[in-house]
Motif scaffolding. Structure first.
Motif, mmCIF file in Angstrom:
data_model
loop_
_atom_site.group_PDB
_atom_site.id
_atom_site.type_symbol
_atom_site.label_atom_id
_atom_site.label_comp_id
_atom_site.label_asym_id
_atom_site.label_seq_id
_atom_site.Cartn_x
_atom_site.Cartn_y
_atom_site.Cartn_z
ATOM 1 N N HIS A 18 -24.065 -4.925 40.283
ATOM 2 C CA HIS A 18 -23.199 -3.793 39.919
ATOM 3 C C HIS A 18 -24.010 -2.525 40.122
ATOM 4 O O HIS A 18 -25.049 -2.358 39.469
ATOM 5 N N LEU A 56 -22.318 -10.108 25.916
ATOM 6 C CA LEU A 56 -21.869 -9.267 27.030
ATOM 7 C C LEU A 56 -21.350 -7.910 26.539
ATOM 8 O O LEU A 56 -21.684 -6.863 27.100
ATOM 9 N N PHE A 59 -23.850 -5.199 25.695
ATOM 10 C CA PHE A 59 -24.391 -4.608 26.926
ATOM 11 C C PHE A 59 -23.383 -3.639 27.555
ATOM 12 O O PHE A 59 -23.732 -2.503 27.910
ATOM 13 N N TYR A 63 -23.755 0.192 28.928
ATOM 14 C CA TYR A 63 -23.630 0.349 30.395
ATOM 15 C C TYR A 63 -22.564 1.410 30.745
ATOM 16 O O TYR A 63 -22.788 2.274 31.591
ATOM 17 N N ASP A 168 -14.542 -7.763 36.693
ATOM 18 C CA ASP A 168 -15.682 -7.814 35.775
ATOM 19 C C ASP A 168 -15.306 -7.228 34.418
ATOM 20 O O ASP A 168 -14.135 -7.057 34.115
ATOM 21 N N SER A 169 -16.317 -6.964 33.596
ATOM 22 C CA SER A 169 -16.166 -6.479 32.210
ATOM 23 C C SER A 169 -15.870 -7.639 31.238
ATOM 24 O O SER A 169 -16.111 -8.799 31.575
ATOM 25 N N HIS A 196 -15.695 -12.587 38.337
ATOM 26 C CA HIS A 196 -16.592 -13.100 37.305
ATOM 27 C C HIS A 196 -15.795 -14.134 36.504
ATOM 28 O O HIS A 196 -14.679 -13.829 36.043
ATOM 29 N N GLU A 199 -18.813 -16.955 32.614
ATOM 30 C CA GLU A 199 -20.072 -16.382 32.101
ATOM 31 C C GLU A 199 -20.061 -16.624 30.581
ATOM 32 O O GLU A 199 -20.884 -17.370 30.066
ATOM 33 N N HIS A 220 -21.210 -15.714 38.453
ATOM 34 C CA HIS A 220 -21.740 -16.518 37.334
ATOM 35 C C HIS A 220 -21.260 -17.973 37.481
ATOM 36 O O HIS A 220 -21.859 -18.719 38.218
ATOM 37 N N SER A 247 -29.984 -11.878 33.608
ATOM 38 C CA SER A 247 -28.787 -11.406 32.912
ATOM 39 C C SER A 247 -28.375 -12.436 31.859
ATOM 40 O O SER A 247 -28.112 -12.107 30.705
ATOM 41 N N ASP A 277 -27.538 -8.825 39.013
ATOM 42 C CA ASP A 277 -26.445 -8.352 38.145
ATOM 43 C C ASP A 277 -26.594 -6.870 37.764
ATOM 44 O O ASP A 277 -25.952 -6.017 38.375
ATOM 45 N N ASP A 278 -27.411 -6.567 36.764
ATOM 46 C CA ASP A 278 -27.606 -5.184 36.299
ATOM 47 C C ASP A 278 -29.104 -4.962 36.045
ATOM 48 O O ASP A 278 -29.542 -4.907 34.889
HETATM 49 N N1 HPA Z 1 -20.275 -9.515 33.398
HETATM 50 C C1 HPA Z 1 -19.141 -8.843 33.294
HETATM 51 N N2 HPA Z 1 -19.035 -7.562 33.582
HETATM 52 C C2 HPA Z 1 -20.102 -6.906 34.012
HETATM 53 C C3 HPA Z 1 -21.310 -7.549 34.139
HETATM 54 C C4 HPA Z 1 -21.396 -8.935 33.826
HETATM 55 O O1 HPA Z 1 -22.440 -9.609 33.919
HETATM 56 N N3 HPA Z 1 -22.180 -6.611 34.578
HETATM 57 C C5 HPA Z 1 -21.508 -5.457 34.722
HETATM 58 N N4 HPA Z 1 -20.245 -5.630 34.367
#
Ligand code: HPA
Ligand code: ZN
Length: 326
Positions: A18, A56, A59, A63, A168-169, A196, A199, A220, A247, A277-278
């Motif tokens: 991302h 998640l 984070f 983010y 995502d998210s 995604h 995860e 994932h 991650s 990932d990030d």
């Molecule tokens: N999962 C879901 N959304 C996200 C992620 C993630 O690992 N990284 C940035 N947005």
């Protein structure tokens, strides 16, 4: 040659990244300053101390807050250029990266500002570093279908620049089925689809991503191991999983890298890849992900080479382009 040297030397592609997750605190403070934006932390050190997550969502809250200081095309260019310079030093020769337009358009930044900055940096890095690329527009699954449709409309004039769409998210409670109609329209418009799934969410979400969103790659996918039939399907179709070990560790998807499911997945012939990932938030770019994983799981050089090879197989490069590397 040490494992570290071996990892650095082999060409790799990054398939799960991302761009907003590459925003290093130093650059964040620099961009905030020039945009007269206030960051809720007094220094780079204070901000870094906040990077401890139990899941998640914890984070994601930080983010999205970090991304708030990105305003101009130059900001998006600088963000992307910093990432590409970093991966160039790690012998990443091809990237397929996500951007989250809604994170920016929802706070009044034009779609074109975001994509112009990111795309120009990608073009320049192809020129200067020889890094090839694909761009993936990701929908935020905590937002509604109407917002995703609006974003897809905004992307249509940039179809030539965007290869795929993703999802995502916040995963749990926002299943792929929520976006079935948006993805159907995206497919009709010629985008490749990924999502995604698995995860934090259940194996069922991976089934939905495959059956309803017609994805050809899962981001994932850890939880596929809960369902033997699903594993069989992923193996039979060689659907790639873009794993992100650091991650997973930082977001407590695994409690210890030694417990990461990667070896079990390789044993089952799943097409797995390693990604970052990030990286600005999870303590490592690609080579650190490879190295920490290799150390924790005692991977051999042959296994590391397989993972790098998988990254090309799983990419959207043409067969001819792949031949150069595998
Ligand atoms: N999962 C879901 N959304 C996200 C992620 C993630 O690992 N990284 C940035 N947005
Ligand atoms: Zn991700």
């Amino acid at each position: 040659m040490t494992i570290e040297e071996f990892i650095k030397k082999i060409p790799k592609t990054e398939l799960h990244l991302h761009i907003e997750g590459t925003f290093e605190p130093e650059l964040m403070f620099e961009i905030a300053k020039r945009n007269n934006k206030i960051i809720n932390y007094s220094s780079v050190e204070e901000l870094k101390k906040a990077y401890h997550f139990n899941n998640l969502q914890e984070f994601l809250d930080i983010y999205y807050e970090g991304a708030n200081v990105l305003i101009t095309e130059q900001d998006f260019y600088d963000l992307t250029w910093a990432y590409l310079t970093k991966v160039y030093s790690q012998n990443i020769v091809h990237v397929e990266i996500f951007f989250d337009p809604q994170t920016h358009t929802d706070r009044g930044i034009a779609f074109e500002t975001v994509i112009n900055g990111i795309y120009k940096a990608l073009e320049d890095s192809q020129q200067e570093y020889g890094i090839t690329f694909k761009l993936i527009m990701s929908f935020l699954r905590h937002l509604d279908e109407a917002s995703a449709f609006k974003t897809l409309e905004e992307a249509l004039p940039y179809k030539d620049w965007i290869s795929g769409v993703g999802l995502d998210s916040s995963e749990v409670g926002n299943p792929p089925s929520k976006f079935e109609r948006v993805f159907a329209k995206a497919l009709e418009e010629g985008f490749i689809t990924v999502a995604h799934a698995g995860e934090e969410g259940p194996a069922e979400y991976i089934w939905e991503a495959l059956d309803l969103l017609k994805v050809t790659r899962i981001d994932h996918g850890n939880r596929c191991l809960d369902d033997e039939n699903l594993v069989q399907k992923l193996v039979d179709l060689q659907i790639p999983l873009t794993l992100c070990p650091l991650s997973n560790l930082e977001l407590k998807v695994v409690q210890d890298l030694k417990e990461h499911p990667l070896p079990k997945m390789m044993e089952k012939n799943l097409l797995v890849t390693i990604n970052s990932d990030d990286p600005a938030y999870f303590g490592g770019y690609m080579n650190e992900n490879y190295l920490e994983t290799a150390k924790a799981l005692q991977l051999s050089k042959a296994e590391i080479a397989t993972l790098a090879k998988n990254s090309f197989t799983a990419s959207w490069l043409t067969d001819q382009e792949k031949e150069e590397y595998i």
